[in-house]
Enzyme design. Structure first.
Site, PDB file in Angstrom:
ATOM      1  CE1 TYR A   1      -6.613   7.471   8.488  1.00  0.00           C
ATOM      2  CE2 TYR A   1      -4.774   6.066   9.481  1.00  0.00           C
ATOM      3  CZ  TYR A   1      -6.122   6.269   9.334  1.00  0.00           C
ATOM      4  OH  TYR A   1      -7.081   5.511   9.792  1.00  0.00           O
TER       5      TYR A   1
ATOM      6  NE  ARG B   1      -1.385  -9.076   2.613  1.00  0.00           N
ATOM      7  CZ  ARG B   1      -1.113  -7.717   2.944  1.00  0.00           C
ATOM      8  NH1 ARG B   1      -1.388  -7.675   4.202  1.00  0.00           N
ATOM      9  NH2 ARG B   1      -0.598  -6.796   2.322  1.00  0.00           N
ATOM     10  NE  ARG B   2       2.311  -8.577   1.257  1.00  0.00           N
ATOM     11  CZ  ARG B   2       3.033  -8.025   2.230  1.00  0.00           C
ATOM     12  NH1 ARG B   2       3.153  -8.504   3.358  1.00  0.00           N
ATOM     13  NH2 ARG B   2       3.221  -6.645   2.132  1.00  0.00           N
TER      14      ARG B   2
ATOM     15  CG  HIS C   1      -2.155   2.774  10.709  1.00  0.00           C
ATOM     16  ND1 HIS C   1      -3.149   2.147   9.956  1.00  0.00           N
ATOM     17  CD2 HIS C   1      -3.111   3.923  11.215  1.00  0.00           C
ATOM     18  CE1 HIS C   1      -4.390   2.599   9.859  1.00  0.00           C
ATOM     19  NE2 HIS C   1      -4.319   3.942  10.468  1.00  0.00           N
TER      20      HIS C   1
ATOM     21  CG  HIS D   1      -8.907  -2.229   3.940  1.00  0.00           C
ATOM     22  ND1 HIS D   1      -9.836  -1.528   4.173  1.00  0.00           N
ATOM     23  CD2 HIS D   1      -7.715  -1.782   4.526  1.00  0.00           C
ATOM     24  CE1 HIS D   1      -9.297  -0.508   5.055  1.00  0.00           C
ATOM     25  NE2 HIS D   1      -8.104  -0.889   5.240  1.00  0.00           N
ATOM     26  CG  PHE D   2      -4.030  -2.558   0.654  1.00  0.00           C
ATOM     27  CD1 PHE D   2      -3.522  -2.440  -0.906  1.00  0.00           C
ATOM     28  CD2 PHE D   2      -3.653  -3.685   1.319  1.00  0.00           C
ATOM     29  CE1 PHE D   2      -2.526  -3.508  -1.220  1.00  0.00           C
ATOM     30  CE2 PHE D   2      -2.683  -4.488   1.033  1.00  0.00           C
ATOM     31  CZ  PHE D   2      -2.366  -4.405  -0.453  1.00  0.00           C
ATOM     32  CG  HIS D   3      -5.966  -2.993  -4.535  1.00  0.00           C
ATOM     33  ND1 HIS D   3      -5.404  -4.125  -3.814  1.00  0.00           N
ATOM     34  CD2 HIS D   3      -5.606  -2.685  -5.435  1.00  0.00           C
ATOM     35  CE1 HIS D   3      -3.968  -4.102  -4.369  1.00  0.00           C
ATOM     36  NE2 HIS D   3      -4.147  -3.074  -5.393  1.00  0.00           N
TER      37      HIS D   3
END
Ligand code: HAS
Length: 544
Positions: free
Chosen positions: A222, A434-435, A218, A369-371
């Site tokens: 950041y 996913r994956r 996590h 989300h992470f893209h």
């Protein structure tokens, strides 16, 4: 003052590897989108999980880390009056170790000996050389970090009683976060994965390995975000003809990111049966706390834009909007990144909300989300930085047409990502996992119902590939071919009405101690518990 030539060269060496990794990662990304969209089938010698790992590792771990260290080194050199010999050497030694580690890990992936995904916790097992490569990468980054920290400490020693330059402060905060976060990764790699993959121990505690990974995983996000925030707080105001809105607020936001971004790892494990809900609850609360510094950032950026616009004569409520330099890619690319961070951050809050996580976990929603977060907000900011940083370091100029192509590049990336990430979010809500390789079960009846979205995703992915290649072309142009000249390294001044920055904000010992307490609170008992009472099937205590 310009950056000394030798420092500039070193930063460039980091950026070159970053964009090399980005290029290979982009090819893997394109293939993956086309495979999942059922457009192509991979040859027998290449498997889906291999390219998925290559894509994730090269983009999320290698591109980012090299870019971030190169960028932060250049800023430290710029704002603290050049690198000392020690820092300069540490920078190169770190680079060499990271490069060597990256080459090992990448070779292992390309040989299909390490198809363990970018979240490489157990039980997936790679060749030991993949983990050794990863360890070298991390230790190399520590050496590089040490170089920057020493330069900062020297600056403070020579300027007693002064508040450090904001860029340098933010770099130190980012590095403190990185050093704490990677300690979890180091324990996992050194004490679990390396002994296990060499066959020195037969089993490892899988739950512990996942916990250690997310202890790192996590704050890792950041570590990507904070350098982008450095550009937003320190560089963008200068580019738009404004000033830093509040030095204290900016520093506070960074400290809060350091404090709250580590003790939250269980929000990646909300569906993990081996962790009790009490601990998950604490991590969810802290996750909602880590949203606050991003809200402070949003407030601060609006304030910068509005005050800059008003200084340029804007009168009406939203008149400042039209005064922003929309045709300047140094502003345009990160600005689009900021705008996209609004839905991206909202998605994060959805993920963190315990019950809703049950709907989205392990679906394509998370990939969407992470893209949006890292691959749009952060990456567009990195592109925006590159448009001025690369020529500033290579002694060249960002030409008018390169600026225009940069705007085109930003648009292609944004439109491509909107298609891709939009499709991912939508099909994720419909349960698309996913994956998962197309040929695993996506060609079943249920899988076929998701197919239209996969096609949109593949189309968006192809656009991203075009945008990525254009970026690499522009990078090379700015590095080697653009006309010689002096490009500005934008560092904004503090606003006229700013109040003195409270000294407590720079007392690192206090903040590191508070961070340690929070980590102990959030992780102490859970880690003790899973070592003492391993889940059924996990090895006994002596082998972790
Ligand atoms: Fe996340 C999963 C929660 C932020 C990256 N996240 C991931 C994964 C990645 C990732 C890579 O709680 C997948 C890991 C994996 O492989 O399994 N995330 C959050 C939350 C936030 C958040 C609460 N994530 C990020 C950032 C990332 C990132 C940033 C990368 C850089 N995330 C989660 C959770 C999961 C997760 C769960 C696990 C899901 C699962 O089940 O697996 C927050 O930090 C977000 C706060 C952000 C905001 C937005 C503020 C807006 C700003 C822009 C203002 C705009 C302006 C423009 C000024 C509240 C600052 C104005 C413009 C004008 C023109 C006027």
């Amino acid at each position: 003052t310009a950056i000394p030539k030798r420092d500039a060269k070193m930063s460039l060496a980091y950026l070159v590897i970053a964009f090399l990794a980005f290029g290979i990662g982009a090819i893997a990304g394109l293939l993956q989108g086309l495979v999942r969209g059922g457009v192509i089938e991979l040859p027998d010698w290449l498997n889906y999980y291999q390219i998925l790992t290559a894509h994730g590792v090269l983009m999320a771990l290698i591109f980012t880390t090299f870019f971030i260290i190169g960028f932060m080194y250049s800023g430290i050199s710029k704002t603290t009056g050049g690198l000392s010999n020690f820092s300069f050497k540490a920078g190169w030694i770190g680079w060499a170790m990271m490069f060597f580690g990256t080459s090992m890990a990448t070779a292992a992936i390309l040989l299909n000996e390490a198809s363990v995904l970018y979240t490489f916790y157990a039980p997936l097992k790679a060749t030991p050389w993949f983990y050794v490569g990863a360890a070298l990468l991390v230790v190399g980054s520590w050496v590089a970090a040490l170089g920057m920290l020493v330069n900062y400490a020297k600056w403070r020693k020579h300027n007693p009683g002064q508040v450090s330059p904001l860029f340098a402060f933010m770099t130190v905060a980012t590095l403190v976060l990185w050093l704490i976060a990677t300690s979890g990764l180091a324990v996992m790699v050194l004490f679990q994965l390396i002994p296990w993959s060499f066959g020195w121990v037969a089993e490892v505690n899988i739950l512990l390995s996942r916990m250690l990974f997310w202890f790192f995983g996590h704050p890792l996000v950041y570590f990507w975000l904070m350098p982008a925030y450095i550009a937003w707080y320190v560089c963008i105001p200068k580019i738009i003809g404004g000033k830093v809105f509040s030095d204290s607020l900016a520093r506070l936001a960074f400290l809060l990111l350091v404090l709250f971004s580590i003790p939250v790892g269980f929000h990646h494990q909300l569906m993990e049966p081996g962790i009790s809900e009490k601990w998950k609850f604490i991590h969810v609360i802290l996750t909602l706390a880590v949203v606050v510094p991003s809200l402070l950032t949003a407030f601060s950026m609006f304030a910068v834009f509005e005050t800059a616009g008003r200084r340029k004569g804007a009168k009406s409520m939203f008149g400042w909007f039209t005064k922003l330099p929309w045709k300047d890619v140094r502003f345009f690319a990160p600005m689009v990144g900021m705008l996209m961070f609004i839905p991206a951050g909202l998605g994060g809050i959805i993920n963190a909300s315990n019950q809703m996580n049950a709907v989205v976990h392990n679906t394509m929603w998370v990939v969407g989300h992470f893209h949006l977060t890292v691959a749009t907000s952060v990456v567009l900011t990195f592109f925006g930085i590159s448009y001025w940083l690369v020529p500033a370091l290579s002694g060249r100029k960002l030409t008018k047409w390169a600026n225009r192509l940069g705007i085109l590049q930003t648009l292609i990336w944004t439109v491509g990502m909107s298609f891709m990430s939009g499709a991912m979010h939508t099909m994720g809500l419909q349960g698309a996992p996913r994956r998962t390789d197309f040929t695993t079960y996506l060609d079943s009846v249920l899988g076929l119902s998701w197919m239209p979205y996969y096609k949109v995703m593949a189309f968006g992915g192809a656009m991203l590939f075009v945008g990525g290649m254009l970026m690499i072309g522009l990078f090379l142009y700015l590095l080697c071919f653009a006309p010689k000249g002096q490009e500005e390294f934008p560092i904004a001044e503090l606003g006229d009405n700013h109040e003195p920055t409270p000294r407590i904000l720079e007392r690192w010992r206090v903040w590191i101690a508070v961070s340690a307490v929070l980590i102990l609170l959030a992780y102490g008992y859970p880690i003790y518990d899973i070592i003492q009472n391993p889940a059924p099937g996990a090895p006994p205590l002596r082998t972790w």
